[in-house]
Design an enzyme around this catalytic site. Structure first.
Site, PDB file in Angstrom:
ATOM      1  N   ARG A 210      -7.267   7.465  -7.903  1.00 55.03           N
ATOM      2  CA  ARG A 210      -6.103   7.920  -8.664  1.00 55.03           C
ATOM      3  C   ARG A 210      -6.245   7.556 -10.148  1.00 55.03           C
ATOM      4  O   ARG A 210      -5.928   8.362 -11.039  1.00 55.03           O
ATOM      5  CB  ARG A 210      -4.837   7.309  -8.071  1.00 55.03           C
ATOM      6  CG  ARG A 210      -4.636   7.689  -6.603  1.00 55.03           C
ATOM      7  CD  ARG A 210      -3.647   6.798  -5.890  1.00 55.03           C
ATOM      8  NE  ARG A 210      -2.279   7.020  -6.340  1.00 55.03           N
ATOM      9  CZ  ARG A 210      -1.240   6.326  -5.877  1.00 55.03           C
ATOM     10  NH1 ARG A 210      -1.419   5.371  -4.965  1.00 55.03           N
ATOM     11  NH2 ARG A 210      -0.032   6.594  -6.317  1.00 55.03           N
TER      12      ARG A 210
ATOM     13  N   ILE B  60      -6.086   1.541   2.668  1.00 58.02           N
ATOM     14  CA  ILE B  60      -5.824   2.691   1.810  1.00 58.02           C
ATOM     15  C   ILE B  60      -4.331   2.711   1.498  1.00 58.02           C
ATOM     16  O   ILE B  60      -3.530   2.107   2.212  1.00 58.02           O
ATOM     17  CB  ILE B  60      -6.279   4.025   2.451  1.00 58.02           C
ATOM     18  CG1 ILE B  60      -5.644   4.225   3.830  1.00 58.02           C
ATOM     19  CG2 ILE B  60      -7.786   4.095   2.542  1.00 58.02           C
ATOM     20  CD1 ILE B  60      -6.056   5.527   4.510  1.00 58.02           C
ATOM     21  N   ASP B  61      -3.960   3.394   0.438  1.00 57.80           N
ATOM     22  CA  ASP B  61      -2.566   3.387  -0.016  1.00 57.80           C
ATOM     23  C   ASP B  61      -1.618   4.006   1.011  1.00 57.80           C
ATOM     24  O   ASP B  61      -2.034   4.829   1.837  1.00 57.80           O
ATOM     25  CB  ASP B  61      -2.431   4.149  -1.346  1.00 57.80           C
ATOM     26  CG  ASP B  61      -3.169   3.472  -2.485  1.00 57.80           C
ATOM     27  OD1 ASP B  61      -3.338   2.246  -2.430  1.00 57.80           O
ATOM     28  OD2 ASP B  61      -3.583   4.180  -3.421  1.00 57.80           O
ATOM     29  N   LYS B  62      -0.366   3.642   0.889  1.00 57.49           N
ATOM     30  CA  LYS B  62       0.676   4.123   1.805  1.00 57.49           C
ATOM     31  C   LYS B  62       0.649   5.638   1.957  1.00 57.49           C
ATOM     32  O   LYS B  62       0.662   6.163   3.075  1.00 57.49           O
ATOM     33  CB  LYS B  62       2.041   3.676   1.297  1.00 57.49           C
ATOM     34  CG  LYS B  62       3.220   4.274   2.064  1.00 57.49           C
ATOM     35  CD  LYS B  62       4.540   3.902   1.406  1.00 57.49           C
ATOM     36  CE  LYS B  62       5.694   4.603   2.095  1.00 57.49           C
ATOM     37  NZ  LYS B  62       6.992   4.319   1.443  1.00 57.49           N
TER      38      LYS B  62
END
Length: 347
Positions: free
Chosen positions: A259, A154-156
């Site tokens: 997103r 998953i993204d930062k």
């Protein structure tokens, strides 16, 4: 791809070269200078550094070094080679605390905090989840990208659940589940605007934005065959006036999928700076409202996205396991602010 700092292109000082980047040009690739081609592919690389890499003999096309003005054509194999291994392969174990939700002999489920990068990459060589995992666990299996135990990410600045494989058998079994889309993944997101439908599905191929290489986008019409197929199912959880809390379930796992898909239908994630959500996209012109939103941004200084639930079949027992991580404090505090604002604005 995670946020990274400037990419360094060191000089080639010996005969042994290591591959840092590899790209195969699409069948429809029109002739394009290799420096411009790599600018569109390597996040945060500058044209000067790419041109220096070419001058130093570090850029190869079809196994031959090329200069900056080489025109990339369809099916060309473009590689960037340096005299040192990629930094992300030089894993340094670090004693970083982990929030372990579940652990057995085969798998590990971790609740990742926002701000932690999942795996080392350019500009993020330490402080990552992988650095922590290699400290706490020995002999984690490696995948094709040499990221021990990792089968998804998953993204930062997204918080939430990740499953990590502890054995080769678990790695193979879990990877197949993600490939076959049999895992269950649900995220909660706060998005700008009042989402009209109670539930819906967003479908659209996702790929790198042609004009902004830090973003991905949905391709439509004549370009619908570009990118990779992506499907997101959403459901409204709570309406809070100028923002909406939604649940998103993934069929696919493309980079920035939620997103990109939510922005595509006009509901950018709240405070998602990369996709424009750090601006006031809905609401009034009153200065008090502007101040309220700015306070919300300070309370939640990241995109409002949390990987809340994760389900998968256990590699050995075959049992379907499901886990849930509560919405973290920063996001919950932001939601409370919106609940209060929404309540008072209706009175």
């Amino acid at each position: 791809m995670e946020e990274i700092n400037e990419v360094e292109f060191p000089e080639n000082n010996n005969d042994e070269l290591y591959e840092h980047f590899r790209f195969v040009a699409d069948k429809g690739q029109q002739p394009l200078r290799v420096d411009k081609y790599l600018m569109n592919k390597i996040e945060n690389a500058t044209r000067n550094r790419i041109q220096k890499a070419a001058k130093d003999g570090n850029i190869y096309v079809n196994d031959h070094p090329v200069k900056s003005n080489y025109k990339v054509k369809a099916n060309d194999v473009v590689r960037v080679l340096f005299a040192h291994p990629p930094y992300e392969f030089l894993l340094v174990p670090e004693d970083i605390p982990l929030d372990i939700v579940h652990e057995d002999d085969e798998v590990l489920v971790v609740n990742k905090p926002a701000g932690m990068v999942v795996h080392p990459g350019h500009g993020n060589y330490s402080g990552t989840l992988i650095n922590a995992l290699t400290f706490h666990f020995e002999n984690l299996p490696s995948n094709s990208n040499d990221r021990p135990g990792l089968v998804h990410r998953i993204d930062k600045d997204t918080s939430g659940l990740l499953v990590v494989a502890k054995t080769e058998h678990a790695m193979t079994h879990l990877s197949k589940q993600f490939f076959d889309k049999t895992t269950e993944r649900e995220y909660v997101a706060l998005v700008w605007g009042n989402v009209e439908e109670e539930e819906g599905t967003v479908e659209g191929n996702i790929g790198r934005h042609p004009k902004n290489r830090l973003q991905n986008t949905v391709f439509l019409g004549d370009e619908a065959d570009k990118g990779k197929p992506a499907v997101t199912h959403y459901e409204v959880l709570e309406r809070l006036g100028y923002v909406t809390l939604v649940s998103c379930r993934l069929e696919t796992g493309r980079t920035h999928q939620i997103r990109v898909h939510m922005k595509h239908i006009g509901h950018t994630l709240f405070n998602d700076e990369r996709y424009g959500g750090e601006k006031i996209l809905k609401g009034t012109a009153f200065s008090k409202y502007k101040q309220f939103v700015e306070n919300c941004f300070k309370t939640l200084p990241r995109q409002a996205l949390h990987a809340r639930t994760l389900g998968f079949e256990h590699p050995t027992s075959g049992e379907m396991l499901r886990f849930e991580a509560p919405v973290p404090e920063d996001m919950e505090n932001c939601l409370e602010k919106w609940r209060n604002y929404s309540k008072h604005s209706k009175e």
